[in-house]
Design an enzyme around this catalytic site. Structure first.
Site, PDB file in Angstrom:
ATOM      1  N   TYR A   1      35.681  41.303  43.955  1.00 15.11           N
ATOM      2  CA  TYR A   1      34.862  42.484  43.116  1.00 15.11           C
ATOM      3  C   TYR A   1      34.326  43.169  44.535  1.00 15.11           C
ATOM      4  O   TYR A   1      33.603  44.858  44.158  1.00 15.11           O
ATOM      5  CB  TYR A   1      35.204  41.735  42.275  1.00 15.11           C
TER       6      TYR A   1
ATOM      7  N   LYS B   1      43.041  28.493  45.431  1.00 14.57           N
ATOM      8  CA  LYS B   1      43.503  28.911  46.227  1.00 14.57           C
ATOM      9  C   LYS B   1      43.583  28.431  47.886  1.00 14.57           C
ATOM     10  O   LYS B   1      43.371  29.103  48.454  1.00 14.57           O
ATOM     11  CB  LYS B   1      44.632  30.011  46.582  1.00 14.57           C
TER      12      LYS B   1
ATOM     13  N   ASP C   1      47.368  28.826  40.338  1.00 13.24           N
ATOM     14  CA  ASP C   1      48.223  29.075  39.027  1.00 13.24           C
ATOM     15  C   ASP C   1      48.564  28.027  38.594  1.00 13.24           C
ATOM     16  O   ASP C   1      48.897  28.113  37.405  1.00 13.24           O
ATOM     17  CB  ASP C   1      49.627  29.719  40.690  1.00 13.24           C
TER      18      ASP C   1
ATOM     19  N   ASP D   1      38.725  36.048  35.857  1.00 16.22           N
ATOM     20  CA  ASP D   1      38.867  37.027  35.256  1.00 16.22           C
ATOM     21  C   ASP D   1      40.784  36.928  34.893  1.00 16.22           C
ATOM     22  O   ASP D   1      40.413  37.587  32.903  1.00 16.22           O
ATOM     23  CB  ASP D   1      39.011  38.792  35.996  1.00 16.22           C
TER      24      ASP D   1
ATOM     25  N   ASP E   1      41.419  35.847  30.282  1.00 18.40           N
ATOM     26  CA  ASP E   1      42.177  36.076  29.684  1.00 18.40           C
ATOM     27  C   ASP E   1      43.366  35.873  28.655  1.00 18.40           C
ATOM     28  O   ASP E   1      43.792  35.176  27.729  1.00 18.40           O
ATOM     29  CB  ASP E   1      42.577  37.885  30.309  1.00 18.40           C
TER      30      ASP E   1
HETATM   31  C1  IPM Z   1      35.992  41.569  31.808  1.00 15.91           C
HETATM   32  C2  IPM Z   1      36.774  42.086  32.287  1.00 15.91           C
HETATM   33  C3  IPM Z   1      36.424  43.190  33.810  1.00 15.91           C
HETATM   34  C4  IPM Z   1      36.076  42.448  34.984  1.00 15.91           C
HETATM   35  C5  IPM Z   1      36.358  45.437  33.819  1.00 15.91           C
HETATM   36  C6  IPM Z   1      35.798  45.661  32.425  1.00 15.91           C
HETATM   37  C7  IPM Z   1      35.474  45.532  34.876  1.00 15.91           C
HETATM   38  O1  IPM Z   1      37.539  42.766  32.843  1.00 15.91           O
HETATM   39  O2  IPM Z   1      34.957  41.265  32.032  1.00 15.91           O
HETATM   40  O3  IPM Z   1      36.531  40.373  32.000  1.00 15.91           O
HETATM   41  O4  IPM Z   1      36.997  42.337  35.543  1.00 15.91           O
HETATM   42  O5  IPM Z   1      35.851  41.933  35.137  1.00 15.91           O
HETATM   43 MG    MG Z   2      38.604  40.278  32.531  1.00 16.07          MG
END
Ligand code: IPM
Ligand code: MG
Length: 362
Positions: free
Chosen positions: A143, A194, A227, A251, A255
């Site tokens: 990032y 990884k 993975d 990240d 999710d």
């Molecule tokens: C998260 C979001 C952020 C990230 C974005 C909005 C920059 O997806 O906090 O998970 O990638 O960290």
């Molecule tokens: Mg995210």
């Protein structure tokens, strides 16, 4: 009377709507616990870009640094996608805030509330009782790594460049957080990288192994390829306790885990550094498709405030109350994202009402 400085950054999309519900819960905590929250609001993301020309101004950042806790909702949306300079996109404001505060430890609990076990895309038996804590490195890795950019190639064409970069110091400080958290939970850490293709992953594995042997031998450590971790999360999520991972894998994996719990609209997060204010934000985004309609689920934002109570304000009792009230509210009402047959379908304010009602009874 104890007072705390709280900075609210509602951001974009559904941000202002869900923040309004957080404010109501804050007011309840003030009354019930005899504390005062001095609230200061600021702009971030697209809202800041529109008003101030940058997604996070120096003045807002300076105010944020003075706060005891920062409650951020969400940033971004199609209004700005591809229409602002890349370094002024809404997400750049959030990344600058994380970096400047040096909140390197992002805690993302993926908890399946019992009432929501049927809202998951997996069968109930796989997710009921699920309780995973992601410890995501938040201020380093790809990032932020340099060099980065899009460049013209001498032979014609273009190249996009990002750099995955981790120092041993960055790895050790985040691994320490994961081991400490595991000690207070079920004593198991899966460290995901990884190492089979990336040197930064190999260093990650070596440093985590060393720290574990030197200081945390009482915690069980498993190394897992990122993975495979994704696959195992969908196959048998309850095998996990703490998942330690880097910024990008964290990240993505968080999710995936969010969906196991029923909805992305349920997951809070806390981002902590060494001293300085904590940053609290829901894991979900700004949901531009439903913004302004009053139907967004405010629970991830409310649960993020509960994490602020716990980690920044030393009000663990109040945090317990808010979390219990959320759990209770889910027995009666549901927003659209988690709605199921037999429940009252409510909007953002209706969900806030249900949480406040449960708090009043607590
Ligand atoms: C998260 C979001 C952020 C990230 C974005 C909005 C920059 O997806 O906090 O998970 O990638 O960290
Ligand atoms: Mg995210």
């Amino acid at each position: 009377m104890t007072s705390y400085n709280i900075m609210l950054l509602p951001g974009d999309g559904i941000g202002p709507e869900i923040t309004a519900e957080v404010r109501r819960v804050m007011a309840w905590v003030e009354g019930a616990h005899g504390v005062t929250f001095n609230v200061s609001e600021g702009l971030i993301g697209g809202a800041a870009y529109d008003a101030e020309g940058v997604p996070l101004s120096d003045a807002t950042l300076a105010r944020a640094k003075e706060a005891d806790a920062i409650l951020l909702a969400c940033v971004g949306g199609p209004k700005w996608d591809g229409k602002t300079e890349y370094n002024k996109r809404p997400e750049a404001g959030l990344l600058r805030l994380r970096k400047e505060l040096d909140v390197f430890a992002n805690l993302r609990p993926a908890l399946c509330f019992d009432a929501l076990a049927d809202a998951s895309s997996l069968k109930r038996e796989f997710v009921a009782g699920l309780d995973i804590l992601f410890v995501r490195e938040l201020s380093g890795g790809v990032y932020f790594g340099e060099p980065r950019g899009i460049e013209a190639l001498p032979e014609g064409g273009r190249v996009g460049i990002n750099t995955q970069r981790y120092t041993d110091r960055e790895i050790i400080r985040i691994a320490r957080v994961a081991f400490e958290m595991a000690r207070k939970r079920r004593g198991l850490v899966h460290s995901a990288e990884k190492a089979n293709v990336m040197e930064s992953g190999l260093l990650w594995r070596e440093e985590v192994t060393k720290l574990h042997a030197a200081e945390y031998a009482d915690v069980k450590l498993e190394h897992i390829l990122a993975d495979n971790c994704a696959m195992q999360l969908v196959k048998a999520p309850k095998q996990f306790d703490v998942i330690l991972t880097d910024n990008l894998f964290g990240d993505i994996l968080s999710d995936a885990a969010a969906m196991l719990t029923g909805s992305l609209g349920m997951l809070p997060s806390a981002s902590l550094g060494d001293g300085g204010p904590g940053l609290y934000e829901p894991v979900h985004g700004s949901a531009p498709d439903i913004a302004g309609k009053g139907i967004a689920n405010p629970l991830a934002a409310i649960l993020s405030f509960a994490m602020a109570l716990r980690y920044s304000l030393d009000m663990g009792d109040a945090a317990d109350q808010v979390e219990a009230a959320v759990s209770k509210a889910l027995n009666d009402v549901r927003t659209g994202d988690i709605w199921a047959e037999g429940f009252d379908r409510v909007g953002t304010t209706g969900m806030g009402d249900a949480v406040l009602k449960a708090l009043a009874q607590s």
